[in-house]
Scaffold this motif. Structure first.
Motif, PDB file in Angstrom:
ATOM      1  N   LEU A   6       0.816  -1.214   0.000  1.00  0.00           N
ATOM      2  CA  LEU A   6       0.000   0.000   0.000  1.00  0.00           C
ATOM      3  C   LEU A   6       0.850   1.265   0.000  1.00  0.00           C
ATOM      4  O   LEU A   6       0.476   2.259  -0.620  1.00  0.00           O
ATOM      5  CB  LEU A   6      -0.964  -0.006   1.185  1.00  0.00           C
ATOM      6  N   SER A   7       1.991   1.235   0.678  1.00  0.00           N
ATOM      7  CA  SER A   7       2.859   2.414   0.667  1.00  0.00           C
ATOM      8  C   SER A   7       3.390   2.665  -0.740  1.00  0.00           C
ATOM      9  O   SER A   7       3.543   3.813  -1.155  1.00  0.00           O
ATOM     10  CB  SER A   7       3.999   2.274   1.675  1.00  0.00           C
ATOM     11  N   MET A   8       3.650   1.604  -1.489  1.00  0.00           N
ATOM     12  CA  MET A   8       4.107   1.769  -2.868  1.00  0.00           C
ATOM     13  C   MET A   8       2.976   2.249  -3.762  1.00  0.00           C
ATOM     14  O   MET A   8       3.187   3.084  -4.642  1.00  0.00           O
ATOM     15  CB  MET A   8       4.705   0.468  -3.389  1.00  0.00           C
ATOM     16  N   VAL A   9       1.764   1.766  -3.516  1.00  0.00           N
ATOM     17  CA  VAL A   9       0.606   2.225  -4.289  1.00  0.00           C
ATOM     18  C   VAL A   9       0.358   3.701  -4.012  1.00  0.00           C
ATOM     19  O   VAL A   9       0.109   4.489  -4.940  1.00  0.00           O
ATOM     20  CB  VAL A   9      -0.643   1.380  -3.966  1.00  0.00           C
ATOM     21  N   VAL A  15       0.916  -0.857  -8.677  1.00  0.00           N
ATOM     22  CA  VAL A  15      -0.518  -1.106  -8.595  1.00  0.00           C
ATOM     23  C   VAL A  15      -0.694  -2.343  -7.724  1.00  0.00           C
ATOM     24  O   VAL A  15       0.230  -3.144  -7.565  1.00  0.00           O
ATOM     25  CB  VAL A  15      -1.168  -1.310  -9.973  1.00  0.00           C
ATOM     26  N   LEU A  16      -1.864  -2.486  -7.169  1.00  0.00           N
ATOM     27  CA  LEU A  16      -2.108  -3.594  -6.256  1.00  0.00           C
ATOM     28  C   LEU A  16      -3.097  -4.571  -6.871  1.00  0.00           C
ATOM     29  O   LEU A  16      -4.173  -4.177  -7.319  1.00  0.00           O
ATOM     30  CB  LEU A  16      -2.668  -3.067  -4.929  1.00  0.00           C
ATOM     31  N   GLU A  43       4.544   7.412 -14.626  1.00  0.00           N
ATOM     32  CA  GLU A  43       4.119   7.793 -13.286  1.00  0.00           C
ATOM     33  C   GLU A  43       4.653   6.801 -12.240  1.00  0.00           C
ATOM     34  O   GLU A  43       5.149   7.198 -11.187  1.00  0.00           O
ATOM     35  CB  GLU A  43       2.594   7.824 -13.225  1.00  0.00           C
ATOM     36  N   MET A  44       4.605   5.511 -12.566  1.00  0.00           N
ATOM     37  CA  MET A  44       5.112   4.491 -11.645  1.00  0.00           C
ATOM     38  C   MET A  44       6.629   4.605 -11.495  1.00  0.00           C
ATOM     39  O   MET A  44       7.157   4.432 -10.396  1.00  0.00           O
ATOM     40  CB  MET A  44       4.709   3.100 -12.127  1.00  0.00           C
ATOM     41  N   SER A  45       7.307   4.906 -12.579  1.00  0.00           N
ATOM     42  CA  SER A  45       8.755   5.074 -12.519  1.00  0.00           C
ATOM     43  C   SER A  45       9.124   6.244 -11.611  1.00  0.00           C
ATOM     44  O   SER A  45      10.028   6.138 -10.767  1.00  0.00           O
ATOM     45  CB  SER A  45       9.298   5.303 -13.925  1.00  0.00           C
ATOM     46  N   GLN A  46       8.416   7.348 -11.772  1.00  0.00           N
ATOM     47  CA  GLN A  46       8.668   8.515 -10.928  1.00  0.00           C
ATOM     48  C   GLN A  46       8.324   8.216  -9.473  1.00  0.00           C
ATOM     49  O   GLN A  46       9.037   8.643  -8.557  1.00  0.00           O
ATOM     50  CB  GLN A  46       7.875   9.716 -11.444  1.00  0.00           C
ATOM     51  N   LEU A  51      10.746   6.907  -3.836  1.00  0.00           N
ATOM     52  CA  LEU A  51      10.928   6.048  -2.664  1.00  0.00           C
ATOM     53  C   LEU A  51      12.372   5.576  -2.491  1.00  0.00           C
ATOM     54  O   LEU A  51      12.703   4.970  -1.472  1.00  0.00           O
ATOM     55  CB  LEU A  51      10.021   4.817  -2.766  1.00  0.00           C
ATOM     56  N   SER A  52      13.192   5.846  -3.475  1.00  0.00           N
ATOM     57  CA  SER A  52      14.554   5.319  -3.436  1.00  0.00           C
ATOM     58  C   SER A  52      15.462   6.200  -2.584  1.00  0.00           C
ATOM     59  O   SER A  52      15.164   7.356  -2.307  1.00  0.00           O
ATOM     60  CB  SER A  52      15.117   5.207  -4.851  1.00  0.00           C
ATOM     61  N   PHE A  53      16.562   5.612  -2.175  1.00  0.00           N
ATOM     62  CA  PHE A  53      17.580   6.319  -1.412  1.00  0.00           C
ATOM     63  C   PHE A  53      18.877   6.289  -2.213  1.00  0.00           C
ATOM     64  O   PHE A  53      19.346   5.224  -2.599  1.00  0.00           O
ATOM     65  CB  PHE A  53      17.819   5.648  -0.051  1.00  0.00           C
ATOM     66  N   GLU A  54      19.438   7.469  -2.428  1.00  0.00           N
ATOM     67  CA  GLU A  54      20.691   7.544  -3.170  1.00  0.00           C
ATOM     68  C   GLU A  54      21.769   6.763  -2.417  1.00  0.00           C
ATOM     69  O   GLU A  54      21.892   6.880  -1.200  1.00  0.00           O
ATOM     70  CB  GLU A  54      21.107   9.009  -3.312  1.00  0.00           C
TER      71      GLU A  54
END
Length: 70
Positions: A6-9, A15-16, A43-46, A51-54
């Motif tokens: 859900l956090s990724m959605v 998508v779930l 949109e999903m890529s962005q 959510l990523s960490f350098e």
């Protein structure tokens, strides 16, 4: 697992497809709709990037080295 999903959605990074809907037809429909929707994929890529960490992999390795004393 649902909380993580859900956090990724919410971040628009995924998508779930809930387990109750997990079947061949729904899975194919979802994949097919995504393959043909460049706007959604962008949109999903962005969302995933947000959510990523350098340097996460490097930081993780350094943490492991500290924990094991190397």
């Amino acid at each position: 697992q649902l909380v993580n999903a859900l956090s990724m959605v919410e971040a628009k990074a995924s998508v779930l497809l809930e387990e109750k809907d997990l079947n061949e037809k729904e899975t194919i429909n979802l994949i097919d709709s995504l393959i043909h929707d460049d706007t959604k994929l962008k949109e999903m890529s962005q969302g995933a990037s947000s959510l990523s960490f350098e340097n996460a992999a490097i930081d993780f390795v350094e943490l492991i080295k500290k924990v094991v004393g190397k």
